[in-house]
Design a protein around this motif. Structure first.
Motif, PDB file in Angstrom:
ATOM      1  N   TYR A  29      -9.296  -5.039   9.254  1.00 19.13           N
ATOM      2  CA  TYR A  29      -8.327  -6.160   9.040  1.00 19.13           C
ATOM      3  C   TYR A  29      -7.479  -6.581   9.959  1.00 19.13           C
ATOM      4  N   LEU A  45       2.989  -2.893   5.889  1.00 19.00           N
ATOM      5  CA  LEU A  45       2.108  -2.888   6.707  1.00 19.00           C
ATOM      6  C   LEU A  45       2.391  -1.928   8.490  1.00 19.00           C
ATOM      7  N   ALA A  53      -6.654   2.229   5.345  1.00 15.10           N
ATOM      8  CA  ALA A  53      -4.769   2.290   4.395  1.00 15.10           C
ATOM      9  C   ALA A  53      -5.976   1.932   2.850  1.00 15.10           C
ATOM     10  N   ARG A  62      -4.911  -5.653  -6.422  1.00 13.52           N
ATOM     11  CA  ARG A  62      -5.878  -5.622  -7.173  1.00 13.52           C
ATOM     12  C   ARG A  62      -7.135  -5.787  -6.151  1.00 13.52           C
ATOM     13  N   VAL A  65      -7.835  -9.646  -4.142  1.00 15.89           N
ATOM     14  CA  VAL A  65      -6.891  -9.874  -2.876  1.00 15.89           C
ATOM     15  C   VAL A  65      -7.623  -9.891  -1.354  1.00 15.89           C
ATOM     16  N   LEU A  66      -8.489  -8.856  -1.386  1.00 11.79           N
ATOM     17  CA  LEU A  66      -9.245  -9.202  -0.236  1.00 11.79           C
ATOM     18  C   LEU A  66     -10.789 -10.317   0.075  1.00 11.79           C
ATOM     19  N   TYR A  69      -8.199 -13.584   1.134  1.00 10.30           N
ATOM     20  CA  TYR A  69      -7.493 -13.081   2.792  1.00 10.30           C
ATOM     21  C   TYR A  69      -9.293 -12.442   3.654  1.00 10.30           C
ATOM     22  N   LEU A  72      -8.760 -12.482   6.843  1.00 12.44           N
ATOM     23  CA  LEU A  72      -8.087 -11.362   7.765  1.00 12.44           C
ATOM     24  C   LEU A  72      -9.536 -10.144   8.700  1.00 12.44           C
ATOM     25  N   ARG A 464       4.351  -3.486 -13.473  1.00 15.73           N
ATOM     26  CA  ARG A 464       3.399  -4.229 -13.499  1.00 15.73           C
ATOM     27  C   ARG A 464       2.837  -4.638 -14.246  1.00 15.73           C
ATOM     28  N   GLY A 470      -0.024 -10.185  -9.395  1.00  9.94           N
ATOM     29  CA  GLY A 470      -0.381  -9.113  -8.687  1.00  9.94           C
ATOM     30  C   GLY A 470      -1.366  -8.163 -10.117  1.00  9.94           C
TER      31      GLY A 470
HETATM   32  C1  HEM Z   1      -5.646  -7.344   3.818  1.00 13.20           C
HETATM   33  C2  HEM Z   1      -4.840  -6.418   3.613  1.00 13.20           C
HETATM   34  C3  HEM Z   1      -3.712  -6.853   2.893  1.00 13.20           C
HETATM   35  C4  HEM Z   1      -2.965  -7.553   1.912  1.00 13.20           C
HETATM   36  C5  HEM Z   1      -4.635  -9.525   2.347  1.00 13.20           C
HETATM   37  C6  HEM Z   1      -2.237  -7.882   0.902  1.00 13.20           C
HETATM   38  C7  HEM Z   1      -2.191  -8.956   0.417  1.00 13.20           C
HETATM   39  C8  HEM Z   1      -0.651  -8.629  -0.366  1.00 13.20           C
HETATM   40  C9  HEM Z   1      -0.374  -9.948  -1.423  1.00 13.20           C
HETATM   41  C10 HEM Z   1      -1.705 -11.299  -1.527  1.00 13.20           C
HETATM   42  C11 HEM Z   1       0.726  -9.055  -2.365  1.00 13.20           C
HETATM   43  C12 HEM Z   1       1.472  -9.756  -3.715  1.00 13.20           C
HETATM   44  C13 HEM Z   1       1.041  -8.955  -4.617  1.00 13.20           C
HETATM   45  C14 HEM Z   1      -0.409  -8.890  -5.488  1.00 13.20           C
HETATM   46  O1  HEM Z   1      -0.366 -10.258  -5.327  1.00 13.20           O
HETATM   47  O2  HEM Z   1      -1.376  -8.362  -5.097  1.00 13.20           O
HETATM   48  C15 HEM Z   1       0.657  -7.640  -1.954  1.00 13.20           C
HETATM   49  C16 HEM Z   1       1.741  -6.796  -2.055  1.00 13.20           C
HETATM   50  C17 HEM Z   1       2.296  -6.137  -1.270  1.00 13.20           C
HETATM   51  N1  HEM Z   1       1.536  -4.960  -0.141  1.00 13.20           N
HETATM   52 FE1  HEM Z   1      -0.240  -6.091   0.096  1.00 13.20          FE
HETATM   53  N2  HEM Z   1      -1.719  -6.838   1.737  1.00 13.20           N
HETATM   54  C18 HEM Z   1      -2.512  -6.238   2.386  1.00 13.20           C
HETATM   55  C19 HEM Z   1      -2.340  -4.713   2.354  1.00 13.20           C
HETATM   56  C20 HEM Z   1      -0.932  -4.112   2.674  1.00 13.20           C
HETATM   57  C21 HEM Z   1      -1.306  -2.753   2.372  1.00 13.20           C
HETATM   58  C22 HEM Z   1      -2.337  -1.524   3.389  1.00 13.20           C
HETATM   59  C23 HEM Z   1      -0.136  -2.241   2.032  1.00 13.20           C
HETATM   60  C24 HEM Z   1       1.252  -0.736   2.240  1.00 13.20           C
HETATM   61  C25 HEM Z   1       0.681   0.291   2.957  1.00 13.20           C
HETATM   62  C26 HEM Z   1       0.473  -3.130   2.010  1.00 13.20           C
HETATM   63  C27 HEM Z   1       2.569  -3.132   0.706  1.00 13.20           C
HETATM   64  C28 HEM Z   1       1.901  -4.044  -0.690  1.00 13.20           C
HETATM   65  C29 HEM Z   1       3.332  -3.789  -1.348  1.00 13.20           C
HETATM   66  C30 HEM Z   1       4.067  -2.665  -1.373  1.00 13.20           C
HETATM   67  C31 HEM Z   1       3.386  -5.167  -2.018  1.00 13.20           C
HETATM   68  C32 HEM Z   1       4.313  -5.399  -2.969  1.00 13.20           C
HETATM   69  C33 HEM Z   1       3.419  -4.415  -4.278  1.00 13.20           C
HETATM   70  C34 HEM Z   1       4.053  -4.738  -5.553  1.00 13.20           C
HETATM   71  O3  HEM Z   1       4.647  -5.806  -5.512  1.00 13.20           O
HETATM   72  O4  HEM Z   1       3.860  -4.235  -6.720  1.00 13.20           O
HETATM   73  N3  HEM Z   1       0.009  -4.181   1.608  1.00 13.20           N
HETATM   74  N4  HEM Z   1      -0.183  -7.611  -0.447  1.00 13.20           N
END
Ligand code: HEM
Length: 512
Positions: A29, A45, A53, A62, A65-66, A69, A72, A464, A470
Motif C-alpha cells: 500500500y 502510519l 503492518a 475490519r 476497509v481494504l 480503499y 491505495l 468497540r 469500525g
Molecule cells: C491501507 C491501509 C489502511 C487504511 C485504508 C486504513 C483506514 C482506516 C479507517 C477507515 C479507519 C476508521 C476505523 C474503521 O473504519 O475501521 C482507521 C482507523 C485507524 N487506523 Fe487505519 N488504515 C490503514 C492502515 C493502518 C495501519 C497500518 C495502522 C497502524 C499501524 C492504522 C492505525 C489506525 C488506528 C490506530 C485507527 C483508529 C482505530 C480505532 O478507532 O479503534 N491504520 N484506519
C-alpha cells in the motif's frame, strides 16, 4: 489491483516524508497521499513505514476497509500470495459455527434437499450483492428502502416468498428460476428469512417491507371480494403500493383485546367511520395501506384502510434506525368502505391470531441467524485481536463465553428445524392447535439467547462493542436492537405464558 510486484527491500525504502508504503497481507500500500485522510491519524502510519503492518492492521481494522480503499494498493510482494480470505458475493463462511450445520462440509441433515440448497445460494448472492450495500447505506442516512430494491425484490419473487408457502407462489419463478413456486416449503421460507438478515441492519430489515409480510396475509386470506383482493395483492407484491399491519396502540400492545380505535357503521351500512390511534407501526410512515385492528359494536374487527383524508402518520424515534419507518398513526373520522372488512365483523381476533405463528416463527429464524453472525464476529475478533501480549482467544474466560454463545445458537437452530419440519407436515389449522405454543416458546428461547449473546459479545469486544463504526459495528448494532424481537410479535413473557398454557390444555390427569 495492480499486477506489479515488489521485493520487501524495495518496500522498505519507502519510509520517508515523501513516500510512505507498507505491506498488509502480502499487498503493498502506498499511503503517501492518504495520511491526512486516515481516520486513525498520520503518526500511526509513519510508525510502520516500509514494514509489514499486517498484524497492526488487523488488530484495528475490519478486512472490508481494504476493499473500500483498494486504490491505495500498488501491487504485491514478490513470490507471496494474500492469506486472508476475501469473501465473494454468495460465498459460505468457513469460520466454525458461522453457518448452520447443514451448510457445513462433512455434516448431513435430513431436512434440506437440492432445491433448498439452490434457494440458499441464490438468496446469499442476492443479499450480498443488492441488499447489504443498500441496508448499510440506509442505516447511516435513515432513509427508506429505495424503489429500485423493492422492484428487484418483487421481480425475483422475494416479496411473494416472504408470505410463506401457498397458492400465491404457484406459477411464480423464484430467484430467477432457482426454485419453482410450487416446491416452496417452510424450509425455503426459513432459508429466505435467515439469509436476508445477513445484511446486519436491524432497522432496515424491518424497513424492507416487514409490514407487508405481516399485513398482506390478512388480505390474502380474509378479503371477500376476489377481484379486489387480487388487485391489492398484485399492487403490493408488485412493489407498487406499500402495506403495514396496524394493531398496537399506546393503550394496548400485546394485550390485543384492549384496543380502543373504533369503527362505527354509517346508517346506510356502506361505510365504517374510524377514529383512534396506533403506535409503533412498522413501515407506517411510508405505507399506502393499513391493515387495522378496530373495535366494532360487539368486538374486534380488522379493516383495510387506505391512506387518505383523516389518516396521518408521523415518525417515532426508536433505538433502531429510522429506515424502518416506525409510525404513530391517527385516524380522524376516516371513511372506509364496508367491503374493506377483513373476515367477519366482531371476529377480527381470528384474523389477527391467524398470522401470529408465521410472524413469530420468522422472527425466531431471523434472531437465531443474527446470533450466529455475532458468534462469527466474536470468533474472528478473539482470533485476531492481540491484547496483554497474546491473542484474545488464548484467554480461557473468552473461550467460556464463546462456548456458551455457540451452544445457545446451535440448540435454537436445531429446535427451529424440528418445528419447521412439523410445519411442513401439518395443515395450517393443525399448526395453530399444536404449534402455537412451541413457536411462542421458540421465539422466547431465541430472544433470551440473543440477550446472552449480545451481552457476552459486547464484553468480548469491549469499547468497540458500543461503537457504531469500525471493528465492533455488527455487535453494537445487535446489542442495540435485539430487544425489538423480544417485544414485537408478542413479548417474551406473553409467549412464555402462552406456551405453558397451551401445554396445560393437553395435560392428562397424571400424578407424581
Ligand atoms: C491501507 C491501509 C489502511 C487504511 C485504508 C486504513 C483506514 C482506516 C479507517 C477507515 C479507519 C476508521 C476505523 C474503521 O473504519 O475501521 C482507521 C482507523 C485507524 N487506523 Fe487505519 N488504515 C490503514 C492502515 C493502518 C495501519 C497500518 C495502522 C497502524 C499501524 C492504522 C492505525 C489506525 C488506528 C490506530 C485507527 C483508529 C482505530 C480505532 O478507532 O479503534 N491504520 N484506519
Amino acid at each position: 489491483m495492480s499486477s506489479k510486484t515488489f521485493t520487501r527491500a524495495e518496500v522498505a525504502k519507502h519510509n520517508t516524508e515523501d513516500s510512505l508504503w507498507f505491506v498488509v497481507d502480502s499487498k503493498v500500500y502506498d499511503v503517501t497521499d492518504f495520511v491526512d485522510a486516515h481516520p486513525g491519524g498520520e503518526s500511526v502510519l509513519r510508525q510502520v513505514a516500509g514494514r509489514d503492518a499486517t498484524v497492526d492492521f488487523y488488530n484495528l481494522h475490519r478486512h472490508e476497509v481494504l476493499a473500500k480503499y483498494a486504490d491505495l494498493c500498488v501491487g504485491t510482494v514478490e513470490g507471496e500470495k494474500p492469506q486472508v480470505i476475501t469473501p465473494r458475493p454468495g460465498d459460505l463462511s468457513t469460520v466454525p459455527y458461522a453457518e448452520p450445520l447443514w451448510l457445513t462440509p462433512a455434516y448431513k441433515s435430513p431436512y434440506y434437499n437440492d432445491s433448498h440448497r439452490r434457494m440458499q445460494k441464490a438468496m446469499r448472492v442476492f443479499t450480498d450483492t443488492y441488499v447489504t450495500p443498500e441496508a448499510q447505506a440506509r442505516e447511516l442516512d435513515g432513509k427508506y428502502i429505495s424503489q429500485e430494491l423493492v422492484d428487484r425484490m418483487s421481480k425475483v419473487g422475494l416479496l411473494h416468498m416472504r408470505l410463506g408457502p401457498g397458492k400465491h407462489l404457484h406459477g411464480v419463478e423464484l430467484m430467477d428460476g432457482a426454485v419453482r413456486g410450487e416446491e416452496f416449503d417452510y424450509f425455503h421460507d426459513l432459508i429466505t428469512a435467515q439469509e436476508g438478515v445477513r445484511a446486519n441492519a436491524r432497522g432496515f430489515q424491518d424497513g424492507a417491507l416487514a409490514g407487508m409480510v405481516i399485513g398482506l396475509p390478512c388480505v390474502m386470506h380474509y378479503m371477500k371480494d376476489e377481484r379486489r383482493r387480487k388487485a391489492i395483492m398484485d399492487e403490493v407484491l408488485g412493489g407498487k403500493k406499500y402495506m403495514c399491519l396496524a394493531i398496537t396502540e399506546a393503550f394496548a400492545g400485546s394485550d390485543v383485546a384492549g384496543l380502543r380505535t373504533t369503527a362505527t357503521k354509517t346508517a346506510d351500512g356502506k361505510h365504517y367511520v374510524v377514529n383512534g390511534t396506533k403506535k409503533w407501526i412498522t413501515n407506517g410512515v411510508f405505507c399506502d395501506y393499513f391493515v387495522t385492528g378496530v373495535r366494532t359494536d360487539k368486538g374486534l374487527s380488522v379493516l383495510l384502510i387506505e391512506r387518505g383524508e383523516g389518516v396521518e402518520t408521523k415518525a417515532i424515534k426508536t433505538s433502531y434506525s429510522p429506515a424502518a419507518g416506525t409510525a404513530y398513526i391517527t385516524f380522524d373520522n376516516v371513511k372506509v368502505p364496508a367491503e374493506n372488512l377483513l373476515g367477519e365483523e366482531n371476529k377480527g381476533i381470528y384474523v389477527i391470531l391467524s398470522n401470529f405463528n408465521h410472524e413469530r416463527w420468522t422472527m425466531a429464524c431471523a434472531t437465531i441467524r443474527q446470533c450466529r453472525t455475532v458468534v462469527e464476529e466474536c470468533l474472528k475478533w478473539s482470533h485476531q485481536r492481540l491484547v496483554f501480549g497474546k491473542r484474545l482467544i488464548e484467554q480461557p474466560v473468552i473461550r467460556q463465553k464463546l462456548a456458551k454463545m455457540i451452544a445457545l445458537v446451535e440448540a435454537n437452530q436445531s429446535w427451529l428445524e424440528t418445528i419447521t419440519y412439523q410445519m411442513c407436515h401439518m395443515p395450517y389449522k393443525q399448526q395453530a392447535q399444536h404449534l402455537g405454543g412451541p413457536i411462542g416458546l421458540l421465539k422466547m428461547s431465541a430472544t433470551r439467547a440473543a440477550h446472552e449473546v449480545a451481552d457476552e459479545a459486547v464484553q468480548i469486544f469491549g469499547g468497540r462493542g458500543i461503537t457504531q463504526s469500525g471493528m465492533g459495528r455488527v455487535v453494537e448494532m445487535f446489542h442495540r436492537t435485539y430487544k425489538f424481537d423480544a417485544i414485537l410479535g408478542g413479548a417474551e413473557e406473553v409467549l412464555a405464558d402462552l406456551g405453558v398454557r397451551q401445554a396445560m390444555r393437553q395435560m392428562p390427569n397424571a400424578k407424581l
